[in-house]
Motif scaffolding. Sequence first.
Motif, PDB file in Angstrom:
ATOM      1  N   HIS A   1     -32.133   2.407  49.195  1.00  7.47           N
ATOM      2  CA  HIS A   1     -32.527   2.451  50.592  1.00  7.47           C
ATOM      3  C   HIS A   1     -31.274   2.236  51.445  1.00  7.47           C
ATOM      4  O   HIS A   1     -30.600   1.220  51.323  1.00  7.47           O
ATOM      5  CB  HIS A   1     -33.552   1.350  50.875  1.00  7.47           C
TER       6      HIS A   1
ATOM      7  N   GLU B   1     -34.169  -5.742  45.057  1.00  6.99           N
ATOM      8  CA  GLU B   1     -33.038  -4.863  45.339  1.00  6.99           C
ATOM      9  C   GLU B   1     -31.704  -5.541  45.001  1.00  6.99           C
ATOM     10  O   GLU B   1     -30.824  -4.940  44.376  1.00  6.99           O
ATOM     11  CB  GLU B   1     -33.061  -4.469  46.817  1.00  6.99           C
TER      12      GLU B   1
ATOM     13  N   GLU C   1     -28.199   8.481  52.857  1.00 11.60           N
ATOM     14  CA  GLU C   1     -29.395   9.219  52.444  1.00 11.60           C
ATOM     15  C   GLU C   1     -29.034  10.584  51.859  1.00 11.60           C
ATOM     16  O   GLU C   1     -29.578  11.016  50.844  1.00 11.60           O
ATOM     17  CB  GLU C   1     -30.306   9.394  53.661  1.00 11.60           C
TER      18      GLU C   1
END
Lengths: 205, 205
Positions: free
Chosen positions: A151, B194, A139
């Motif tokens: 993500h 994704e 992150e």
Amino acid sequence: MVKNEKDKDTGEKILVAARKIFLVKGMSGARMQDIADAAGINKALLHYYFRNKDQLFEVIFLEEAKKFFPKINMILESDLPLFEKIEKFAAEYIDEIQQNPYLPMFMLNQVNQDTDKFLGKIMGRKNQPETWSFLLQIEKEVKKGTIKPIHPVQLLLNLLSMCVFPFMAKPMILRKIRLDEQQFSQLMEQRKKEIPQFIINSIKK
Amino acid sequence: MVKNEKDKDTGEKILVAARKIFLVKGMSGARMQDIADAAGINKALLHYYFRNKDQLFEVIFLEEAKKFFPKINMILESDLPLFEKIEKFAAEYIDEIQQNPYLPMFMLNQVNQDTDKFLGKIMGRKNQPETWSFLLQIEKEVKKGTIKPIHPVQLLLNLLSMCVFPFMAKPMILRKIRLDEQQFSQLMEQRKKEIPQFIINSIKK
DNA sequence: TTGACTTTTAACCAAATGGTTAAACTGTAT
DNA sequence: ATACAGTTTAACCATTTGGTTAAAAGTCAA
């Protein structure tokens, strides 16, 4: 006292044998007799050392789990830069599985059967930080803008999947793509570098 | 003739029940009694319709296999452009597994146990072309220089791994990352896009 | 050597589990 | 109604399998 030596001897023989059988056949597929045979001993002696099948299985399972997971976590926990961490993880993880090809299948299988019974025991209430630290690291890199937005969990899943799955699907792969053992292990060897490269290619800016 | 209707009725009830039990428990973990119970019938009736456990299991296994694999192949076989093919594959494959989350584990498990017994039956001697055509397509793109160089098999493994593995490791993942069912299926939903994006990012020039 | 102990074994037991049997039931055609 | 085919059941059987027992074999200190 000879007892301890003998104990270790026979007890160890049993554990080795049980491990071999359980890992391949699973809990319900394994036979106490087979384990006794594999250990070169009597079935009664098996029960002399381990009260019953469940207990023996639990010993094996926990032993394997407690050897295996820390190795993963140690890398993900470390404070290496992200890319290096990914490289190291792939290499060491694949190495590990190459030495215990049946482990992932065995583990996941078991967890699928009695999720709570075992998962509780191998990961104490509070030992999530490892994964967390890796996720946080991702992150952070995303926010810094050093890698493309992704993500963190997805990235972790990608990494894990690519390392583990081929071993679980090995027999299928061998047949489908017509490989022999050697070609397969060669492929997996390549994979140690292939996976990190693949990932880094995908997320680097 | 009522026989056929009844047949289909009871026979179908049995198959549905057997599928449920076998998929979750596996061959050796499943109990004939449980299957009978789940079907709401007598154990004897089970044997009236299916001679024995092995035969019943084989029916289920082959049925599932013959439904499942063609779906995969149909996409990989198609003549879509590579990137579109990857996109379509991920989306449809994940959809498929979401509807049968236990299938991959069940399948691979079984193949791991009796590799030859079943693999022979589900993929006739000569039906490898599907995979081959996909591999060739990748190779072609590499040579054309439209994507970065990569071993086609590695790419295929990456794609497959990322689609399938998360479902096999689901209970572990739920615990490790503290997700609930809904968050998980949400993640998998995201994954449909994704994964292709991740792959394409990695190999596009 | 003997006597206390651990370790190992052969024989056995009980429960679980896959599988069978014979009788009862169901619906249909005669 | 009766006979008849397919269907379903309760009770039973045989094998497998986890587990026990009691006695034999081994070990070691005194």
